[in-house]
Write an enzyme that holds these catalytic residues in place. Structure first.
Site, PDB file in Angstrom:
ATOM      1  CB  ALA A   1      -0.944  -0.004   1.198  1.00 29.98           C
TER       2      ALA A   1
ATOM      3  CG  ASP B   1       9.078 -10.064   1.884  1.00 32.51           C
ATOM      4  OD1 ASP B   1       8.165 -10.374   1.090  1.00 32.51           O
ATOM      5  OD2 ASP B   1      10.277 -10.342   1.696  1.00 32.51           O
TER       6      ASP B   1
ATOM      7  CE1 TYR C   1       1.349  -9.166 -12.389  1.00 35.25           C
ATOM      8  CE2 TYR C   1      -0.150  -9.245 -14.268  1.00 35.25           C
ATOM      9  CZ  TYR C   1       0.234  -8.683 -13.059  1.00 35.25           C
ATOM     10  OH  TYR C   1      -0.499  -7.648 -12.521  1.00 35.25           O
TER      11      TYR C   1
ATOM     12  CB  ALA D   1       0.241 -18.909 -14.424  1.00 33.17           C
TER      13      ALA D   1
HETATM   14  N1  LIG Z   1      -0.854  -1.568 -12.849  1.00 37.08           N
HETATM   15  C1  LIG Z   1      -1.695  -2.341 -13.492  1.00 37.08           C
HETATM   16  O1  LIG Z   1      -2.057  -2.070 -14.649  1.00 37.08           O
HETATM   17  C2  LIG Z   1      -2.267  -3.575 -12.837  1.00 37.08           C
HETATM   18  C3  LIG Z   1      -3.256  -4.286 -13.532  1.00 37.08           C
HETATM   19  C4  LIG Z   1      -3.810  -5.411 -12.945  1.00 37.08           C
HETATM   20  C5  LIG Z   1      -3.408  -5.809 -11.681  1.00 37.08           C
HETATM   21  N2  LIG Z   1      -2.447  -5.108 -11.018  1.00 37.08           N
HETATM   22  C6  LIG Z   1      -2.090  -5.591  -9.677  1.00 37.08           C
HETATM   23  O2  LIG Z   1      -2.326  -4.575  -8.725  1.00 37.08           O
HETATM   24  C7  LIG Z   1      -1.436  -4.720  -7.607  1.00 37.08           C
HETATM   25  C8  LIG Z   1      -0.709  -3.404  -7.347  1.00 37.08           C
HETATM   26  O3  LIG Z   1       0.057  -3.077  -8.501  1.00 37.08           O
HETATM   27  P1  LIG Z   1       0.577  -1.607  -8.849  1.00 37.08           P
HETATM   28  O4  LIG Z   1       0.331  -1.418 -10.287  1.00 37.08           O
HETATM   29  O5  LIG Z   1       0.059  -0.638  -7.870  1.00 37.08           O
HETATM   30  O6  LIG Z   1       2.166  -1.831  -8.653  1.00 37.08           O
HETATM   31  P2  LIG Z   1       3.255  -0.993  -7.852  1.00 37.08           P
HETATM   32  O7  LIG Z   1       4.560  -1.610  -8.220  1.00 37.08           O
HETATM   33  O8  LIG Z   1       3.065   0.455  -8.048  1.00 37.08           O
HETATM   34  O9  LIG Z   1       2.910  -1.325  -6.333  1.00 37.08           O
HETATM   35  C9  LIG Z   1       3.092  -2.601  -5.806  1.00 37.08           C
HETATM   36  C10 LIG Z   1       3.459  -2.456  -4.336  1.00 37.08           C
HETATM   37  O10 LIG Z   1       3.663  -3.772  -3.801  1.00 37.08           O
HETATM   38  C11 LIG Z   1       4.841  -3.744  -2.999  1.00 37.08           C
HETATM   39  N3  LIG Z   1       5.430  -5.082  -2.890  1.00 37.08           N
HETATM   40  C12 LIG Z   1       6.063  -5.785  -3.863  1.00 37.08           C
HETATM   41  N4  LIG Z   1       6.518  -6.945  -3.368  1.00 37.08           N
HETATM   42  C13 LIG Z   1       6.140  -6.977  -2.065  1.00 37.08           C
HETATM   43  C14 LIG Z   1       6.313  -7.923  -1.023  1.00 37.08           C
HETATM   44  N5  LIG Z   1       7.003  -9.076  -1.216  1.00 37.08           N
HETATM   45  N6  LIG Z   1       5.779  -7.663   0.186  1.00 37.08           N
HETATM   46  C15 LIG Z   1       5.115  -6.493   0.411  1.00 37.08           C
HETATM   47  N7  LIG Z   1       4.942  -5.552  -0.536  1.00 37.08           N
HETATM   48  C16 LIG Z   1       5.446  -5.800  -1.756  1.00 37.08           C
HETATM   49  C17 LIG Z   1       5.761  -2.755  -3.713  1.00 37.08           C
HETATM   50  O11 LIG Z   1       6.800  -2.295  -2.877  1.00 37.08           O
HETATM   51  C18 LIG Z   1       4.767  -1.676  -4.143  1.00 37.08           C
HETATM   52  O12 LIG Z   1       4.611  -0.692  -3.146  1.00 37.08           O
HETATM   53  C19 LIG Z   1      -0.499  -5.869  -7.972  1.00 37.08           C
HETATM   54  O13 LIG Z   1      -0.991  -7.073  -7.405  1.00 37.08           O
HETATM   55  C20 LIG Z   1      -0.611  -5.929  -9.485  1.00 37.08           C
HETATM   56  O14 LIG Z   1      -0.289  -7.204  -9.993  1.00 37.08           O
HETATM   57  C21 LIG Z   1      -1.868  -3.997 -11.564  1.00 37.08           C
END
Ligand SMILES: NC(=O)c1ccc[n+]([C@@H]2O[C@H](COP(=O)([O-])OP(=O)(O)OC[C@H]3O[C@@H](n4cnc5c(N)ncnc54)[C@H](O)[C@@H]3O)[C@@H](O)[C@H]2O)c1
Length: 263
Positions: free
Chosen positions: A14, A64, A155, A157
């Site tokens: 978050a 984590d 990803y 899967a």
């Molecule tokens: N951006 C898109 O278009 C999109 C589309 C579909 C789904 N998603 C999903 O939405 C979610 C958020 O993605 P986003 O686009 O905001 O990405 P982002 O990279 O901006 O944010 C992801 C956050 O997760 C944290 N993170 C990563 N590994 C971690 C771990 N092991 N433990 C705790 N925190 C961890 C990161 O530090 C980061 O703050 C993800 O699950 C992503 O797969 C994103």
């Protein structure tokens, strides 16, 4: 009066992006928020921002989602400092570093560890607390990539797995008054997507990573509503699932994707 007054929400990943948008919408509805992320500095500044803007209590934790020790320590700390957890949002996620047949075993392991097993591990740590207090809400962030394969098999899967585990958890936890649903976001211009652009181009320099042409072309070609999604859009859908308005909805995966996938 917000729909989530008196509730405490724990949101993984978050610190930024979609997770920050989710935390913001839950705070707007009155929930106190636990911001969990590996990026503790960014998590702390998001926590302060929410506290200042929405007057809710917040707690930033360095967690984590791949580490059972980190999860159990932080979940215990969240319960002891905030008094309870009522809403869990499993949002933390990562893309692979490589594309198509170039994907490596490390890509597969990382996508599975964070995007799928992370959901299982954090839910397993929070579920006993939900059972003890007589209920709770879980929202898992999957993806439209989990609905139909694309170029990132590892990803996609892991995200199809996120939809599947949502159904298993809903079946298992329903009798404890726990609703479990998923959101499948479409395309959002976050750090994750910028990493994907670098991967497609085979170049992670800032100019490449910040180029939006391909991202916009995918939207124009595939999205009936012809506009990208925002973290706020995803947060509003999560707030609905987390509220009593959705008390009879469980095991569902909702696309928030401008109509890109219709099943
Ligand atoms: N951006 C898109 O278009 C999109 C589309 C579909 C789904 N998603 C999903 O939405 C979610 C958020 O993605 P986003 O686009 O905001 O990405 P982002 O990279 O901006 O944010 C992801 C956050 O997760 C944290 N993170 C990563 N590994 C971690 C771990 N092991 N433990 C705790 N925190 C961890 C990161 O530090 C980061 O703050 C993800 O699950 C992503 O797969 C994103």
């Amino acid at each position: 009066m917000g729909r989530l007054d008196g509730k405490v929400a724990l949101v993984t990943g978050a610190a930024r992006g979609i997770g920050k948008g989710i935390a913001t919408e839950l705070a707007r509805e009155g929930a106190d928020i636990v911001i969990c992320d590996v990026l503790i500095d960014a998590a702390s500044s998001t926590a302060s921002e929410l506290q200042n803007d929405h007057g809710v209590s917040t707690l930033a934790l360095e967690m984590d989602v791949t580490s059972e020790d980190s999860i159990s320590t932080n979940v215990e700390r969240a319960i002891s400092e905030m008094g309870q957890i009522n809403i869990l949002v499993n949002n933390a996620g990562v893309p692979p570093d490589n594309f198509g047949v170039d994907e490596t075993e490390a890509d597969w392991d990382r996508c599975y560890e964070v995007n799928l097993k992370g959901i299982w591990k954090v839910t397993s740590a929070v579920a006993p607390h939900f059972k003890e207090q007589g209920g709770g809400k879980i929202v898992n962030i999957a993806s439209i990539a989990g609905r139909l394969g694309g170029g990132m098999a590892s990803y996609s899967a892991s995200k199809a797995g996120a939809i599947s585990i949502t159904q298993s958890q809903a079946a298992e936890l329903g009798r404890f008054n726990v609703n479990v649903n998923a959101i499948c976001p479409g395309l959002l211009w976050t750090d994750l997507w910028r990493q994907i652009e670098g991967m497609f181009a085979g170049d992670h320099t800032e100019e490449v990573v910040d180029r939006r042409e391909r991202f916009e072309a995918v939207i124009d070609a595939n999205m009936p509503l012809q506009r990208e999604q925002t973290p706020e859009d995803i947060g509003k859908a999560v707030a609905f699932f987390a509220s009593d308005d959705a008390k009879n909805i469980t095991g569902q995966a909702l696309n928030v994707d401008g109509g890109m996938r219709m099943n």
